[in-house]
Enzyme design. Structure first.
Site, PDB file in Angstrom:
ATOM      1  CG  ASP A 126      -1.840   0.755   0.880  1.00 11.53           C
ATOM      2  OD1 ASP A 126      -2.480   1.224   0.000  1.00 11.53           O
ATOM      3  OD2 ASP A 126      -2.805   1.599   2.291  1.00 11.53           O
ATOM      4  CD  GLU A 168      -0.930   5.538  -4.081  1.00 13.56           C
ATOM      5  OE1 GLU A 168      -0.096   5.307  -2.873  1.00 13.56           O
ATOM      6  OE2 GLU A 168      -1.773   4.595  -4.698  1.00 13.56           O
ATOM      7  CG  ASP A 205      -8.310   4.033   0.338  1.00 16.13           C
ATOM      8  OD1 ASP A 205      -8.507   3.097   0.497  1.00 16.13           O
ATOM      9  OD2 ASP A 205      -7.625   5.284   0.658  1.00 16.13           O
TER      10      ASP A 205
HETATM   11  C1  GLC Z   1      -4.821   3.187   3.069  1.00 14.02           C
HETATM   12  C2  GLC Z   1      -5.449   2.065   2.301  1.00 14.02           C
HETATM   13  C3  GLC Z   1      -6.756   1.103   3.069  1.00 14.02           C
HETATM   14  C4  GLC Z   1      -5.951   1.507   4.487  1.00 14.02           C
HETATM   15  C5  GLC Z   1      -5.495   2.870   5.212  1.00 14.02           C
HETATM   16  C6  GLC Z   1      -5.051   2.283   6.109  1.00 14.02           C
HETATM   17  O1  GLC Z   1      -6.102   4.351   2.897  1.00 14.02           O
HETATM   18  O2  GLC Z   1      -5.120   2.195   0.737  1.00 14.02           O
HETATM   19  O3  GLC Z   1      -6.952   0.449   2.446  1.00 14.02           O
HETATM   20  O4  GLC Z   1      -6.988   0.863   5.370  1.00 14.02           O
HETATM   21  O5  GLC Z   1      -3.985   3.382   4.129  1.00 14.02           O
HETATM   22  O6  GLC Z   1      -3.424   1.036   6.277  1.00 14.02           O
END
Ligand code: GLC
Length: 660
Positions: free
Chosen positions: A305, A308, A418
Site C-alpha cells: 500500500d 504511488e 479507497d
Molecule cells: C490506505 C489504504 C487502506 C488502508 C489504510 C490504512 O488508505 O488504501 O486500504 O486501510 O491506508 O492502512
C-alpha cells in the site's frame, strides 16, 4: 499487427517484454506536434475503451483523464487520476485500433473533453514509446497487446476465497474474534487482513509484540482453521534510529535522494519516512528479502500500500504552509485569504511539486522522480514478487498492490483503492473491470461494502451480489466507519448465503480466471466485445460477461427491487436465494425488466452453456470438486480448468476436465 514508434528518449518502463522493432514510418491515426502531443479525430459514434483504473463509464469519451498515480480517496465524476496509470486504449468505430502510450510520467488523455470529437493525448515530455495495434476485433487487439506485456499474475487458489479486512483490528483478540464470529455465523472465510496496526509504530517488517505477542502461533492456529492472515506493507520506511530497515537503507543508499544527495523525507502513517528507491535493482532485492521476516512466521500473502508513493506532506512545504497560514490569519480573513488557506492545507497531500524534489539512481544516473512516477508501485510489487520466488520457490504468494502501471500485472493483482460506501461505487468498480483486464490486471476487486463512510445492510447485500463474481473478494473498511463484518447485520443468513454462492462458483471463477490468464484473454468483458455489431450492446454500460458462460447485471441502486437488462441473445436467467435454491427461466433476446429482491442473486447463463457449481465449503481448502453439478442449458458441456492451486507454474498441474 503491432507497431512501435519511438519519440525522443523514453525511459525503459518494462511494461512491454517482447522485443518489437521500432517502426520508422509515420505514426498512424494520430497527428503529432513533436512535443509529446498526439491528436486523433473521432467520429460521432466511435467508442473509446480502456485506461484501466479510472472514473466514469466503460466508454471513456467525454472527460479528461490523467495518468498520474495518486492516493486519492475521492473517486468521483470530476476525478482525473486514481492509483494506477494504464495508458492503453482501444478506439472502436470507423477505424478500430489499440494504442499504448508507454510513458512513466504524467500523461493527459483528453477524450472529447476540450472538443467533443477530438482525442488529444499529451505526455509531459516528448520521450515515450507508442504502440499501435491493428486487429480484427477488440478481443483480438487485447490479445495481441497482452502477448507483448507478458502473462498476468496467478495467485494461490485460496485467494479466491472470501476475505475480511478492516483498518481498525488492533490486536490478536480482534483477529480471533473475527474468525470466531464468522465461524459461528456459518459464513465461509479464507483470509483475514492485518492493516497497519499490527506493526510497531507503523514500521514495515516489524510486529508489535504487545498487540501480537506470538504472531507465528496466531498464523498457525488460524491456518489450522483454514484462514490465512494477510499483512499490509507500506512503501515509506520510518526514520528511527536502531530500526534495521531504516539503518540498512541509509547505509547502502537504498533510499530516494533529494537534489543535494540527502535521503528525501516525506511523511505518511509513521510520520517521517524515507522512500526505498524501487527503481534500483539492489534496493528491490534488499527490500524484497525483508518479506521473509513475515513468511518465516507462516505468512503467505501481502498487500502493498501507499506506493504511488503517497506523501501526506514534506517538511519544507509544511513549513511554508504554516508560515503562509500565519500571514493569512493575522488580519481579517476575507474570501481570498480563506480559499488560499483551505487550498494550501488540502494541497499538502500528494502535492505534485513534491514529486519533483527527489531522485532515483538508475545505473548511476540520477532520474527525477516525476519523470518515472508511475513506475514506483509496480517496482515495489516486483521487489516482493521476485524475492518471494527465491524465498518460497515452491509456491505462489498472494500479492496485490494499490498503485500500478502496466507490467505490474505480472507480479501481483491490484485492488481498486479507497472507495466509499456509496451505491454509485458498485457501478464504478464494475466499469473499471474490463479496462483493467485489457491491461492484464485480472486478479482484482474492490473494497466490498465500501471503504470510506458508513455502509448499510441493503448496500452490503447488493455489493456482495456483484463482488462475489470478482477474483479478489474482500470486505474492507476504514477506521471509524460503521463496522461491516457480515455478522454485524441483522439479517446474517442472507449475507451468508451470498458467500456460500460464491464458494459454489469458485470452480467456475477460478477456471475462467485461468483461461483468461493462460490465453491472454479478458475474464470481464463489456457485452459489446462479444457482440461487436450490436448497437444496443455498445450502449450497455452496466452489464458484463464474466468468463464465457455468465453475464452479470447487478442491482446497484438504492431501494431498487429489479432493473432493466439487455440480452444480446437468448439467455437463461438464474435466480438464487440460497446456494441450493434456484429458479431458472429462459428469456429471449431483447430488453427485459427483471425483478430482483434484496436477498436474491440474479445472473444469466449464455445460450447453450452451463456453469459448474459445487457444494459450498467453509473455506477453499475444503471445496469438493466431486460435488460439481452443471447448471444451465441441458446437453451443454463445460471445460473446467483446474490446477493444484499452489505451484508457481500452473501448467505443471493443469487439468482440463470436460463436464457434461
Ligand atoms: C490506505 C489504504 C487502506 C488502508 C489504510 C490504512 O488508505 O488504501 O486500504 O486501510 O491506508 O492502512
Amino acid at each position: 499487427m503491432i507497431k512501435k514508434y519511438i519519440f525522443g528518449n523514453p525511459f525503459p518502463t518494462d511494461a512491454v517484454i517482447k522485443d518489437i522493432e521500432k517502426s520508422e514510418g509515420k505514426l498512424p491515426y494520430f497527428e503529432t506536434d513533436g512535443k509529446g502531443s498526439f491528436t486523433c479525430e473521432l467520429s460521432e459514434n466511435d467508442v473509446v475503451y480502456g485506461l484501466g483504473e479510472q472514473v466514469r463509464g466503460i466508454n471513456k469519451r467525454g472527460w479528461e483523464y490523467i495518468g498520474w498515480n495518486y492516493d486519492n480517496p475521492n473517486h468521483q465524476e470530476d476525478t482525473r487520476s486514481l492509483y494506477g496509470a494504464h495508458n492503453f486504449i482501444i478506439v472502436q468505430g470507423e477505424k478500430t485500433f489499440g494504442a499504448f502510450f508507454d510513458y512513466a510520467g504524467k500523461i493527459v488523455f483528453d477524450i472529447g473533453y476540450t472538443k467533443r470529437n477530438i482525442m488529444n493525448i499529451r505526455a509531459d515530455k516528448n520521450d515515450l514509446a507508442v504502440y499501435i495495434i491493428d486487429g480484427e476485433s477488440e478481443k483480438d487487439i487485447v490479445k495481441q497487446f497482452r502477448q507483448i506485456i507478458g502473462r498476468s499474475y496467478i495467485p494461490p487458489f485460496w485467494a479466491f476465497g472470501y476475505g475480511q479486512s478492516r483498518w481498525g483490528y488492533k490486536n490478536e483478540k480482534d483477529i480471533k474474534e473475527v474468525a470466531e464470529k464468522y465461524k459461528s455465523a456459518g459464513i465461509p472465510l479464507d483470509s483475514i487482513y492485518l492493516d497497519i496496526d499490527y506493526m510497531e509504530r507503523y514500521k514495515d517488517f516489524t510486529v508489535d509484540k504487545e498487540r501480537f505477542p506470538d504472531l507465528e502461533k496466531l498464523v498457525r492456529d488460524m491456518k489450522n482453521d483454514g484462514i490465512h492472515l494477510v499483512p499490509i506493507i507500506d512503501a515509506g520506511v520510518r526514520i528511527e534510529e536502531g530500526y534495521d530497515v531504516y539503518e540498512e537503507g541509509v547505509e547502502n543508499n537504498y533510499f530516494c535522494k533529494n537534489a543535494d544527495g540527502e535521503n528525501f523525507v516525506g511523511a505518511v502513517w509513521p510520520g517521517r519516512v524515507h522512500f526505498p528507491d524501487f527503481l534500483n535493482p539492489k534496493t528491490r532485492e534488499w527490500f524484497g528479502e525483508k518479506y521473509s521476516v513475515l513468511t518465516k512466521l507462516g505468512i503467505d500473502g501481502f498487500w502493498n500500500d501507499m506506493n504511488e508513493p503517497a506523501i501526506f506532506y514534506t517538511e519544507d512545504r509544511l513549513a511554508e504552509t504554516l508560515e503562509k497560514i500565519e500571514e493569512l490569519t493575522s488580519g481579517n480573513m476575507g474570501i481570498d485569504e480563506y480559499f488560499t488557506f483551505t487550498g494550501m492545507v488540502a494541497g499538502l497531500n500528494g502535492n505534485k511539486g513534491d514529486y519533483d524534489k527527489f531522485y532515483h539512481n538508475v545505473d548511476g544516473k540520477m532520474i527525477k522522480h516525476s519523470d518515472v512516477h508511475n513506475l514506483y508501485g509496480m517496482n515495489m510489487t516486483r521487489s516482493a514478487f521476485e524475492a518471494l520466488q527465491k524465498i518460497e520457490p515452491e509456491k505462489r504468494t498472494l500479492f496485490f498492490s494499490r498503485s500500478s502501471y502496466i507490467g505490474a500485472h505480472r507480479y501481483g493483482g491490484i485492488w481498486q483503492g479507497d472507495n466509499k460506501s456509496w451505491w454509485s461505487h458498485i457501478l464504478q468498480s464494475m466499469q473499471q473491470l474490463p479496462a483493467l483486464n485489457m491491461s492484464g490486471f485480472i486478479f482484482t476487486g474492490c473494497d466490498t461494502g465500501g471503504f470510506g463512510n458508513d455502509t448499510t445492510e441493503d448496500l452490503m447485500l447488493r455489493w456482495l451480489q456483484y463482488s462475489l463474481f470478482t477474483p479478489l473478494f474482500r470486505n474492507h473498511s476504514a477506521d471509524g466507519t460503521r463496522e461491516q463484518e457480515l455478522y454485524q447485520f441483522d439479517n446474517v443468513s442472507s449475507t451468508a448465503e451470498m458467500i456460500k454462492i460464491r464458494y459454489s462458483l469458485i470452480p467456475y471463477l477460478y477456471s475462467e480466471f485461468l483461461k483468461a490468464v493462460l490465453n491472454d484473454e479478458m475474464m470481464f468483458r463489456p457485452i459489446a466485445f462479444d457482440f461487436p455489431d450490436d448497437k444496443n450492446s455498445q450502449q450497455t454500460e452496466d452489464q458484463l460477461f464474466v468468463g464465457n458462460e455468465i453475464m452479470i447485471a447487478p442491482v446497484y441502486r438504492q431501494n431498487a427491487l429489479g432493473r432493466y437488462v439487455y440480452l444480446p441473445e437468448e439467455m437463461m436467467l438464474v435466480r438464487m436465494r440460497k446456494y441450493n435454491d434456484f429458479e431458472t427461466e429462459i428469456l429471449p433476446a431483447g430488453h427485459h425488466y427483471v425483478n430482483a429482491g434484496l436477498d436474491e442473486l440474479v445472473f444469466f447463463i449464455r445460450k447453450g452453456k452451463a456453469v459448474p457449481m459445487c457444494e459450498p465449503a467453509e473455506n477453499t481448502a475444503n471445496i469438493d470438486f466431486n460435488s460439481i453439478k452443471l447448471v444451465g442449458y441441458s446437453d451443454s458441456r463445460y471445460e473446467l480448468y483446474k490446477d493444484n492451486g499452489i505451484s508457481p507454474n500452473p501448467e505443471e498441474s493443469l487439468e482440463i476436465i470436460s463436464l457434461s
